[in-house]
Scaffold this motif. Structure first.
Motif, mmCIF file in Angstrom:
data_model
loop_
_atom_site.group_PDB
_atom_site.id
_atom_site.type_symbol
_atom_site.label_atom_id
_atom_site.label_comp_id
_atom_site.label_asym_id
_atom_site.label_seq_id
_atom_site.Cartn_x
_atom_site.Cartn_y
_atom_site.Cartn_z
ATOM 1 N N TYR A 45 0.830 -1.207 0.000
ATOM 2 C CA TYR A 45 0.000 0.000 0.000
ATOM 3 C C TYR A 45 0.866 1.259 0.000
ATOM 4 N N LEU A 52 -6.334 3.663 1.255
ATOM 5 C CA LEU A 52 -6.320 3.101 2.611
ATOM 6 C C LEU A 52 -7.719 2.745 3.109
ATOM 7 N N ASP A 53 -8.751 3.278 2.473
ATOM 8 C CA ASP A 53 -10.109 2.881 2.851
ATOM 9 C C ASP A 53 -10.345 1.405 2.551
ATOM 10 N N PHE A 55 -7.937 -0.858 2.897
ATOM 11 C CA PHE A 55 -6.954 -1.661 3.629
ATOM 12 C C PHE A 55 -7.596 -2.686 4.564
ATOM 13 N N PRO A 56 -8.587 -2.273 5.396
ATOM 14 C CA PRO A 56 -9.201 -3.287 6.272
ATOM 15 C C PRO A 56 -9.796 -4.453 5.487
ATOM 16 N N LEU A 126 -5.056 -3.673 14.046
ATOM 17 C CA LEU A 126 -5.511 -2.695 13.061
ATOM 18 C C LEU A 126 -5.489 -1.284 13.635
ATOM 19 N N HIS A 127 -5.850 -1.148 14.907
ATOM 20 C CA HIS A 127 -5.826 0.176 15.550
ATOM 21 C C HIS A 127 -4.396 0.695 15.655
ATOM 22 N N GLU A 130 -2.860 2.375 12.584
ATOM 23 C CA GLU A 130 -3.291 3.725 12.225
ATOM 24 C C GLU A 130 -2.236 4.777 12.536
ATOM 25 N N LEU A 135 0.715 3.243 8.880
ATOM 26 C CA LEU A 135 -0.096 3.830 7.828
ATOM 27 C C LEU A 135 -0.324 5.324 8.011
ATOM 28 N N SER A 137 -2.840 6.945 9.168
ATOM 29 C CA SER A 137 -4.148 7.315 8.627
ATOM 30 C C SER A 137 -5.233 6.593 9.412
ATOM 31 N N ASP A 138 -6.378 7.246 9.541
ATOM 32 C CA ASP A 138 -7.515 6.620 10.211
ATOM 33 C C ASP A 138 -8.143 5.572 9.294
ATOM 34 N N LEU A 139 -8.433 4.410 9.864
ATOM 35 C CA LEU A 139 -9.067 3.338 9.109
ATOM 36 C C LEU A 139 -10.557 3.286 9.418
#
Length: 257
Positions: A45, A52-53, A55-56, A126-127, A130, A135, A137-139
């Protein structure tokens, strides 16, 4: 009586999972493997400047996720009743002042609870991703919640079948293999069956059944995108209740015999 028996069984079984070396070996191997996968995913990525939206959603498609759903339910439930039948301790269980339904429900709840605990750190991972070193960035955690709900419901149904398979034999390995084969069949066969039945697939009831059984397609079209299909949720709940009922019947027949 059912709830009291279920609670006693739940506490005993959950504790046995928590102190089992197999349980911790599963957790260690899963997060070791997932760590390498996420590392490569982050690199990809970052290099290609991916959205990144998404990514999850990309994390759900990793091999560790598939194997966690495919193998782990069979491994967690293989000893539920098979080990007790092999050692003879099931006779004590059958004469205890608890109902068969309470025992079955308690064992399944313990397996489902521990399975949920195995997945919980992945949300924390995952948190952590962020933050800046990763990353920065907020996921979007809405799709994460829906995807985890879908995976948990599917796995809970597979756990229910695993408990049923364990009640049929005193061979732990056979119980695990049977549960694994059913899990593999559920994940891979529906699309193949749909392509083979021809015009029969146009029948409303056949089409609806095949669509509900195609859990991989449903997960990709609904849960992985942050959407919840209530009909699919009811399908999973119905499957859980059905296999727990079969397990109770299996134990009751042994008590009568």
């Amino acid at each position: 009586m059912i709830l009291r028996g279920a609670w006693v069984t739940f506490r005993k079984e959950l504790w046995s999972y928590c102190v089992s070396p197999i349980s911790w070996a599963i957790a260690f191997l899963f997060y070791l493997w997932r760590g390498f996968e996420l590392q490569e995913l982050i690199r990809g990525y970052s290099y290609y400047r991916g959205d990144l939206d998404q990514f999850p959603t990309a994390t759900y498609g990793q091999q560790s996720t598939a194997y966690m759903v495919l193998f782990v339910p069979a491994l967690l439930t293989m000893r539920c009743f098979a080990e007790e039948r092999r050692t003879g301790s099931i006779e004590t269980l059958m004469t205890a002042p608890v109902t068969d339904a309470g025992v079955v429900f308690g064992k399944w709840c313990a397996a489902a609870a521990f399975y949920g605990l195995l997945w919980l750190p992945s949300v924390l991972v995952l948190h952590v991703l962020e933050y800046g070193p990763f990353l920065a960035s907020d996921l979007a955690f809405g799709p994460v919640a829906a995807a985890y709900l879908g995976m948990f419901l599917l796995s809970s149904m597979l756990l229910a079948f695993g408990v049923f398979a364990s009640s049929l034999t005193d061979n732990v390995l056979l119980s695990a293999v049977l549960a694994f084969l059913v899990s593999l069949g559920l994940l891979t066969l529906p699309q193949k069956i749909a392509s083979q039945v021809g015009t029969l697939a146009q029948n409303y009831y056949v089409r609806e059944l095949l669509e509900k059984l195609d859990v991989m397609r449903n997960f990709g079209e609904w849960f992985a995108r942050g959407l919840i299909d209530t009909s699919q949720v009811m399908f999973y709940i119905g499957g859980i209740l059905f296999f727990l009922f079969l397990t109770t019947v299996s134990l009751s027949s042994r008590r009568i015999a």
